[in-house]
Design a protein around this motif. Structure first.
Motif, PDB file in Angstrom:
ATOM      1  N   GLU A 733     -30.371  38.350 122.141  1.00  0.00           N
ATOM      2  CA  GLU A 733     -30.265  39.807 122.219  1.00  0.00           C
ATOM      3  C   GLU A 733     -28.978  40.225 122.916  1.00  0.00           C
ATOM      4  O   GLU A 733     -28.377  41.239 122.604  1.00  0.00           O
ATOM      5  CB  GLU A 733     -31.480  40.404 122.928  1.00  0.00           C
ATOM      6  N   THR A 734     -28.593  39.413 123.898  1.00  0.00           N
ATOM      7  CA  THR A 734     -27.319  39.699 124.557  1.00  0.00           C
ATOM      8  C   THR A 734     -26.187  39.614 123.547  1.00  0.00           C
ATOM      9  O   THR A 734     -25.281  40.460 123.512  1.00  0.00           O
ATOM     10  CB  THR A 734     -27.053  38.712 125.707  1.00  0.00           C
ATOM     11  N   GLU A 735     -26.271  38.554 122.749  1.00  0.00           N
ATOM     12  CA  GLU A 735     -25.235  38.395 121.722  1.00  0.00           C
ATOM     13  C   GLU A 735     -25.252  39.590 120.764  1.00  0.00           C
ATOM     14  O   GLU A 735     -24.203  40.129 120.382  1.00  0.00           O
ATOM     15  CB  GLU A 735     -25.463  37.101 120.937  1.00  0.00           C
ATOM     16  N   ARG A 736     -26.449  39.948 120.399  1.00  0.00           N
ATOM     17  CA  ARG A 736     -26.567  41.094 119.476  1.00  0.00           C
ATOM     18  C   ARG A 736     -25.946  42.343 120.070  1.00  0.00           C
ATOM     19  O   ARG A 736     -25.204  43.086 119.390  1.00  0.00           O
ATOM     20  CB  ARG A 736     -28.049  41.299 119.185  1.00  0.00           C
ATOM     21  N   LEU A 737     -26.222  42.524 121.346  1.00  0.00           N
ATOM     22  CA  LEU A 737     -25.657  43.685 122.031  1.00  0.00           C
ATOM     23  C   LEU A 737     -24.143  43.634 122.011  1.00  0.00           C
ATOM     24  O   LEU A 737     -23.463  44.624 121.694  1.00  0.00           O
ATOM     25  CB  LEU A 737     -26.184  43.700 123.462  1.00  0.00           C
ATOM     26  N   THR A 738     -23.662  42.461 122.363  1.00  0.00           N
ATOM     27  CA  THR A 738     -22.204  42.307 122.417  1.00  0.00           C
ATOM     28  C   THR A 738     -21.592  42.579 121.051  1.00  0.00           C
ATOM     29  O   THR A 738     -20.584  43.273 120.930  1.00  0.00           O
ATOM     30  CB  THR A 738     -21.837  40.874 122.868  1.00  0.00           C
ATOM     31  N   ARG A 739     -22.228  41.991 120.037  1.00  0.00           N
ATOM     32  CA  ARG A 739     -21.724  42.166 118.688  1.00  0.00           C
ATOM     33  C   ARG A 739     -21.664  43.641 118.336  1.00  0.00           C
ATOM     34  O   ARG A 739     -20.663  44.134 117.811  1.00  0.00           O
ATOM     35  CB  ARG A 739     -22.629  41.423 117.703  1.00  0.00           C
ATOM     36  N   LEU A 740     -22.736  44.322 118.656  1.00  0.00           N
ATOM     37  CA  LEU A 740     -22.790  45.744 118.333  1.00  0.00           C
ATOM     38  C   LEU A 740     -21.674  46.507 119.026  1.00  0.00           C
ATOM     39  O   LEU A 740     -20.961  47.306 118.415  1.00  0.00           O
ATOM     40  CB  LEU A 740     -24.154  46.319 118.727  1.00  0.00           C
ATOM     41  N   ILE A 741     -21.526  46.224 120.324  1.00  0.00           N
ATOM     42  CA  ILE A 741     -20.508  46.957 121.069  1.00  0.00           C
ATOM     43  C   ILE A 741     -19.141  46.680 120.465  1.00  0.00           C
ATOM     44  O   ILE A 741     -18.326  47.587 120.265  1.00  0.00           O
ATOM     45  CB  ILE A 741     -20.561  46.564 122.556  1.00  0.00           C
ATOM     46  N   ASN A 742     -18.905  45.414 120.154  1.00  0.00           N
ATOM     47  CA  ASN A 742     -17.610  45.061 119.569  1.00  0.00           C
ATOM     48  C   ASN A 742     -17.373  45.791 118.260  1.00  0.00           C
ATOM     49  O   ASN A 742     -16.288  46.315 117.992  1.00  0.00           O
ATOM     50  CB  ASN A 742     -17.522  43.553 119.316  1.00  0.00           C
ATOM     51  N   LYS A 749     -11.731  52.034 116.515  1.00  0.00           N
ATOM     52  CA  LYS A 749     -10.282  51.852 116.466  1.00  0.00           C
ATOM     53  C   LYS A 749      -9.760  52.037 115.055  1.00  0.00           C
ATOM     54  O   LYS A 749      -8.734  52.672 114.819  1.00  0.00           O
ATOM     55  CB  LYS A 749      -9.904  50.457 116.972  1.00  0.00           C
ATOM     56  N   ILE A 750     -10.489  51.457 114.092  1.00  0.00           N
ATOM     57  CA  ILE A 750     -10.035  51.576 112.704  1.00  0.00           C
ATOM     58  C   ILE A 750     -10.003  53.051 112.294  1.00  0.00           C
ATOM     59  O   ILE A 750      -9.042  53.528 111.698  1.00  0.00           O
ATOM     60  CB  ILE A 750     -10.965  50.790 111.749  1.00  0.00           C
ATOM     61  N   GLU A 751     -11.092  53.745 112.626  1.00  0.00           N
ATOM     62  CA  GLU A 751     -11.175  55.126 112.149  1.00  0.00           C
ATOM     63  C   GLU A 751     -10.195  56.046 112.835  1.00  0.00           C
ATOM     64  O   GLU A 751      -9.710  56.995 112.244  1.00  0.00           O
ATOM     65  CB  GLU A 751     -12.606  55.648 112.333  1.00  0.00           C
ATOM     66  N   SER A 752      -9.901  55.773 114.069  1.00  0.00           N
ATOM     67  CA  SER A 752      -8.945  56.649 114.735  1.00  0.00           C
ATOM     68  C   SER A 752      -7.532  56.199 114.481  1.00  0.00           C
ATOM     69  O   SER A 752      -6.584  56.809 114.961  1.00  0.00           O
ATOM     70  CB  SER A 752      -9.224  56.661 116.242  1.00  0.00           C
ATOM     71  N   GLU A 756      -5.058  47.482 115.432  1.00  0.00           N
ATOM     72  CA  GLU A 756      -3.832  46.734 115.180  1.00  0.00           C
ATOM     73  C   GLU A 756      -4.009  45.929 113.915  1.00  0.00           C
ATOM     74  O   GLU A 756      -4.974  45.175 113.765  1.00  0.00           O
ATOM     75  CB  GLU A 756      -3.558  45.785 116.349  1.00  0.00           C
ATOM     76  N   TRP A 757      -3.084  46.140 113.016  1.00  0.00           N
ATOM     77  CA  TRP A 757      -3.154  45.376 111.779  1.00  0.00           C
ATOM     78  C   TRP A 757      -1.961  44.437 111.733  1.00  0.00           C
ATOM     79  O   TRP A 757      -0.841  44.872 111.879  1.00  0.00           O
ATOM     80  CB  TRP A 757      -3.095  46.320 110.565  1.00  0.00           C
ATOM     81  N   HIS A 758      -2.240  43.157 111.518  1.00  0.00           N
ATOM     82  CA  HIS A 758      -1.117  42.223 111.425  1.00  0.00           C
ATOM     83  C   HIS A 758      -0.965  41.808 109.989  1.00  0.00           C
ATOM     84  O   HIS A 758      -1.658  40.901 109.506  1.00  0.00           O
ATOM     85  CB  HIS A 758      -1.379  40.994 112.303  1.00  0.00           C
ATOM     86  N   GLU A 759      -0.100  42.496 109.307  1.00  0.00           N
ATOM     87  CA  GLU A 759       0.054  42.217 107.883  1.00  0.00           C
ATOM     88  C   GLU A 759       0.855  40.967 107.650  1.00  0.00           C
ATOM     89  O   GLU A 759       1.874  40.745 108.299  1.00  0.00           O
ATOM     90  CB  GLU A 759       0.756  43.409 107.212  1.00  0.00           C
ATOM     91  N   SER A 760       0.388  40.191 106.706  1.00  0.00           N
ATOM     92  CA  SER A 760       1.195  39.047 106.291  1.00  0.00           C
ATOM     93  C   SER A 760       0.745  38.692 104.891  1.00  0.00           C
ATOM     94  O   SER A 760      -0.179  39.290 104.350  1.00  0.00           O
ATOM     95  CB  SER A 760       0.983  37.881 107.241  1.00  0.00           C
ATOM     96  N   ALA A 761       1.383  37.728 104.347  1.00  0.00           N
ATOM     97  CA  ALA A 761       0.976  37.253 103.018  1.00  0.00           C
ATOM     98  C   ALA A 761      -0.194  36.295 103.202  1.00  0.00           C
ATOM     99  O   ALA A 761      -0.061  35.248 103.825  1.00  0.00           O
ATOM    100  CB  ALA A 761       2.134  36.558 102.317  1.00  0.00           C
ATOM    101  N   VAL A 762      -1.329  36.721 102.703  1.00  0.00           N
ATOM    102  CA  VAL A 762      -2.547  35.947 102.962  1.00  0.00           C
ATOM    103  C   VAL A 762      -2.954  35.195 101.713  1.00  0.00           C
ATOM    104  O   VAL A 762      -2.991  35.748 100.621  1.00  0.00           O
ATOM    105  CB  VAL A 762      -3.683  36.899 103.385  1.00  0.00           C
ATOM    106  N   ASP A 763      -3.267  33.971 101.908  1.00  0.00           N
ATOM    107  CA  ASP A 763      -3.749  33.158 100.791  1.00  0.00           C
ATOM    108  C   ASP A 763      -5.267  33.181 100.822  1.00  0.00           C
ATOM    109  O   ASP A 763      -5.896  32.604 101.719  1.00  0.00           O
ATOM    110  CB  ASP A 763      -3.216  31.736 100.929  1.00  0.00           C
TER     111      ASP A 763
END
Lengths: 910, 120
Positions: A733-742, A749-752, A756-763
């Motif tokens: 449950e602690t993990e679940r909590l942490t996951r949720l908070i993260n 962050k994404i919505e606002s 941070e996006w680190h763009e590169s050529a991804v395979d």
């Protein structure tokens, strides 16, 4: 049957009928229930345009020029189309300023100038004389022909007979008496003659009927219809030539054009047309119907012209019978006595209609705009002392009527024989056409001045006289004929019919070109030389801006002075009688919300203006001006002051426009604000929902953690197995909590936009391999089979490698979650798709309901098996995955059917 | 005394079950609103621990249904919810709950309150 006494008796009976109609209509008008207040009577009254000229002369013209008789009727029809623009304006102006005649209109426009009024009157009277004589000629000729039935002989030339035995003379006198009885029984403040209008509307019907009757008789009685008639005409070479339009008219194109233009001017500026169209108009809306009814009438009365002409030419081939008389002589030749009498009455109708209206209009002009201003100026003191001037006014008008008719007769005697009917009429048309520049210019151009108008009128009239009237007199022998041949005093360039060498045109075209040139040239040139004076500028604004003004305060602003109410009242009473003055003052008081005579009225600018307008209705604007000036001590407004007032007014208009604009902008801004507010409220609500949901999601694992922690603390006797279990739950449950908070932080962050996006050529091949490896333990535990099909060579995508792993992990863990342990199967496929890559993750789980599919990517939405106690995630995973994919320009979606597993796919551009 | 636990969160169910059994109660479990209603009707527990956010039927609905049934008038209802707003509590009481407890709760307090309710 057709003998002198019978004809005369019938004619008098007809005139009596007309009088009865007029009398009845006047009675109804006095009772306030006008008979003529409808658009049909109005339109019929306009048909007074068709006179004996139309009745007899158009056939005559058609017989010599074929289709060339048409321009005279095309003109009005064309002009009516323009009426909406021009005539409506003239109507409005005339109503507001209580214009009493054409001369009054022009005089009023150019600063209420008596000079202009007088000029217009003189031109009108002299110009219309030929036209009146034409009517007299028509009546007397038709009588002479008819009375000789059953013989058909043309009337002898009138020049030889003495006046007393000349029928035309007696006809002129009778008509004068008749007109006086029609139009001068009383003085009307608005110059309405409702009885006259009713009578001429009736006359329009009678003449139309008569003409149609003879037309039908000739076309279907003598011949077998239009086809037969035209076929026979075409068989004769002389007649065939007349069927082509341009051949038929002397002078070809130019003639047609000028004749059409001439008649367009005539329908507006003939005094009788102005009278019935503008002065007698009771309702502006009648104009709308007239715009199509009048052309209809024109069409009806012209339909049979050509057939009758051809019929006559075929019937009387040797030219012994004057073509002007065909309408009469054809029935006579066929022994149709009743029809011939009807035709005679029709012609009489046409002629008397014209004479009555024209003479009344002219006499009003002579009285108001020629005689009265002179009298008022000459014997100003004496006239002011006379209590009642109505008798004088009526007397002047009656005298004018007699004079005009006698002058008409005189012209007939002197010059009437020189031309056919049509040409005489055109001379008058050309005269009234001289009014076109000053009127049309006056209602559209504020820069036109009084001097300019006077110059234009004088120049145009002079040229008209020289090129049209002079030759008529010369041809009749009253001037040496040599003038036409060699010019005055032998100056060839000044030959009246070929002025300055302009040859090869017919007389009318020639006259029109030179007179219009002189008229417009002088008008514009002199107007431009100097600016308008104070009074002219004032009137110019009143006329040109008539549609943009508030009628109540319009004229009053421009006046400054002192007056007394009793003076104003007395003066008005002198012209309108006590009853008229009372009514007028009552009206004015009512506008101000008071009662007359109970409440006192101030002698302010508005009252003076009101009185002046009422007065103008009786005696014309120019005379009214003089009378007011004598009663009121007025301070003349300088031109600067008038300009200031006008400027102020225009500034107010501009300012109010700006205000309007600002308020509209304000409204738009308010609407925007309201929308934004609504959006914010909505977002607020969503935020509240979000917060509430997060709170719930955070509290749930916390509940377990707290509960188990307390259990373990307070129950040391718990078995090891259970202790382990509980501690495991706490950890999870602690993990679940942490996951949720993260995840919440991540999403935030994404919505606002702060992620941070680190763009590169991804395979993606690597990404897939890594995530599968990462999940291998889970897959093993649940015995899930994983198949991957990824091409050897993949185009790299522009993305963030960590994020891509995040997405793949999310999809794979979802898939794993919903696979049945032991039978689970996951397929991962990567392919090239539309310029990018497409990745599919398919599982063989229970599938997803269509309703759930719609919301599965939303925040905190979870679908799951509620009957089995499987732990679910936060509900944010898919949402975040989709945000990530969309950030890099791709799309994510799901395809599934219940019972058939689910396939989550996303694309990425390369 | 029989107590019904109605909650879709399995860990919480486990914890509650342990606590109640350790206190000597007979315990039944329902995982969603429909199950809860059915078991209340058939099993006639003396008290129901009712979670609000449940699939199929929310705790409020269950509560209202029970209260609308005269035969179940003696059943005590304790609402448990991770939602802690004023409005939520009011709504719960209006639906007819005897008690509204927010998660996370204190074990001791919960057991005390249950004992009180069952005693009255």
């Amino acid at each position: 049957m057709l003998q002198g006494p019978v004809i005369i008796l019938t004619s008098f009976a007809y005139l009596g009928l007309l009088f009865a109609i007029a009398f009845y209509a006047d009675k109804r008008a006095d009772a306030g229930r006008p008979v003529i207040a409808n658009a049909y009577v109005y339109s019929l009254s306009l048909a007074v345009y068709a006179t004996a000229w139309t009745f007899y002369g158009s056939v005559g013209r058609a017989a010599s020029d074929g289709v060339g008789f048409l321009p005279i009727y095309i003109g009005p029809t064309l002009m009516i189309a323009l009426w909406w623009l021009v005539m409506r304006k003239i109507l409005r102006i005339s109503k507001q300023n209580r214009i009493t005649s054409l001369a009054d209109f022009v005089a009023s426009r150019y600063g209420k100038s008596a000079l202009i009024g007088g000029l217009v009157t003189v031109i009108a009277v002299i110009g219309i004389l030929p036209y009146i004589s034409l009517q007299l000629k028509a009546i007397s000729s038709s009588y002479s022909i008819l009375v000789q039935y059953p013989q058909i002989t043309m009337p002898a030339a009138a020049a030889g007979t003495s006046i007393a035995s000349d029928t035309a003379f007696w006809i002129a006198l009778i008509l004068a008496a008749f007109t006086i009885a029609f139009g001068t029984r009383h003085l009307d403040a608005a110059e309405h003659h409702q009885g006259m209008v009713a009578a001429i509307a009736f006359e329009s019907l009678v003449k139309l009927l008569a003409f149609l009757a003879v037309g039908v008789f000739v076309t279907f009685g003598l011949y077998h219809g239009f086809g037969d008639l035209f076929a026979r005409a075409a068989a004769e070479p002389k007649l065939a030539a007349m069927l082509t339009p341009l051949e038929g008219v002397a002078g070809g194109y130019a003639s047609w054009v000028w004749l059409t233009i001439l008649s367009m001017m005539a329908i507006m500026f003939l005094p009788r047309q102005f009278q019935v169209t503008v002065i007698e108009n009771l309702d502006e809306r009648h104009l709308n119907k007239a715009i199509w009814l009048f052309p209809l009438y024109m069409l009806a009365i012209n339909v049979f012209v050509l057939p009758i002409a051809f019929g006559g030419l075929l019937h009387f081939p040797d030219g012994a019978v004057d073509a002007d008389t065909f309408v009469l002589t054809l029935p006579m030749a066929e022994k149709q006595e009743a029809l011939a009498l009807l035709v005679f009455i029709g012609g009489l109708s046409a002629a008397t209609g014209m004479v009555i209206v024209e003479t009344i209009a002219l006499s009003t002009m002579v009285c108001n705009d020629l005689v009265m201003p002179v009298l008022l100026r000459l014997r100003a003191l004496r006239l002011n002392e006379r209590a009642d001037l109505t008798g004088l006014l009526l007397g002047i008008r009656r005298g004018a009527i007699v004079l005009i008719l006698l002058l008409g007769y005189l012209y007939f005697k002197l010059a009437g024989e020189a031309y056919a009917l049509v040409s005489i009429g055109l001379i008058s048309f050309a005269a009234v056409a001289q009014f076109a520049p000053v009127v049309l210019g006056g209602i559209f151009w504020k820069g036109a001045t009084r001097r300019g108008a006077a110059a234009g009128l004088v120049a145009g009239f002079a040229v008209w006289f020289y090129t049209l009237l002079l030759p008529a007199l010369a041809r009749s022998g009253w001037l040496p004929a040599g003038i036409l041949e060699h010019g005055p005093w032998g100056i060839g360039l000044l030959r009246p019919l070929e002025l300055f060498g302009l040859a090869g045109l017919d007389q009318i075209t020639h006259a029109m070109i030179w007179s219009m040139l002189a008229n417009i040239g002088a008008y514009v040139g002199v107007s431009l030389l100097a600016s308008p004076g104070a009074e002219e500028a004032r009137q110019a604004s009143v006329f040109v801006d008539v549609f943009r003004q508030n009628p109540d305060t319009r004229g009053a602003r421009f006046w400054r002075g002192t007056a007394s109410v009793p003076d104003l009242y007395n003066m008005l009473a002198r012209f309108l009688g006590a009853a008229g003055a009372d009514a007028s003052f009552r009206d004015h008081a009512a506008i101000k919300g008071r009662q007359w005579p109970r409440d006192a009225l101030e002698a302010d600018a508005e009252l003076v203006h009101h009185v002046e307008v009422q007065l103008a209705g009786a005696i014309g604007a120019a005379s009214a001006r003089i009378m007011i000036a004598s009663v009121v001590k007025e301070e003349a407004l300088s031109i600067e002051e008038v300009r200031e007032i006008l400027d102020e007014a225009s500034q107010v208009v501009v300012y109010s426009h700006r205000l309007e604009q600002k308020s509209r902008e304000l409204e738009a801004a308010t609407a925007e604000l309201r929308q934004a507010n609504e959006r914010l409220t909505e977002l607020d609500r969503l935020k509240d929902d979000f917060v509430s949901t997060i709170t719930h999601e955070l509290r749930t694992p916390l509940t377990s953690i707290r509960a188990f922690t307390q259990i373990l603390l307070e129950n040391p006797q718990v078995e090891l197995e259970q202790r382990r279990k509980f501690l495991g739950i706490i950890t999870k449950e602690t993990e679940r909590l942490t996951r949720l908070i993260n995840q919440v932080l991540d999403l935030s962050k994404i919505e606002s936009g702060k992620a941070e996006w680190h763009e590169s050529a991804v395979d993606m091949r690597e990404v897939v391999a890594d995530t599968v490896t990462g999940m291998s333990q889970v897959f093993e535990e649940r015995e899930i089979k994983v198949d991957t099909s990824v091409p050897e060579r993949l185009k790299p995508v522009k993305a963030d490698v960590d994020r891509m792993i995040q997405v793949m992990l999310n999809l794979l863990s979802n898939a794993a979650k919903f696979c049945e342990p032991g039978r689970g199967r996951i397929e991962i496929a990567v392919s090239e798709h539309g310029g990018g890559l497409r990745i599919d993750v398919r599982d063989n789980g229970p599938g997803i309901d269509p309703d759930d599919q719609k919301v599965i990517f939303d925040k905190f939405r979870q679908v799951g098996d509620t009957l089995t106690a499987k732990p679910h995630g936060s509900g944010l995973g898919l949402h975040i995955s989709r945000q990530i994919v969309e950030h890099f320009g791709g799309r994510m979606w799901v395809e599934s059917a219940p019972g058939q597993g689910a396939c989550f796919s996303f694309t990425l551009p390369t | 005394m029989k107590i019904l636990i109605a909650d879709d969160e399995p860990h919480i169910v486990t914890a509650l079950e342990f606590l109640l059994v350790a206190s000597g109660y007979e315990v039944d479990v329902a995982r969603n609103g429909d199950e809860a209603l059915a078991q209340i009707r058939s099993g006639r527990p003396d008290l129901v621990l009712l979670d609000v956010m449940m699939p199929a039927r929310s705790g409020y609905d269950v509560c209202q249904e029970v209260r609308a049934t005269p035969e179940l008038a003696r059943t005590k209802i304790v609402m448990l919810s991770a939602k802690g707003g004023q409005g939520d509590m009011g709504r719960g009481m209006a639906a007819g709950a005897d008690l509204y407890i927010t998660k996370p709760f204190s074990n001791r307090e919960l057991l005390d309150r249950i004992r009180q309710l069952l005693a009255s």
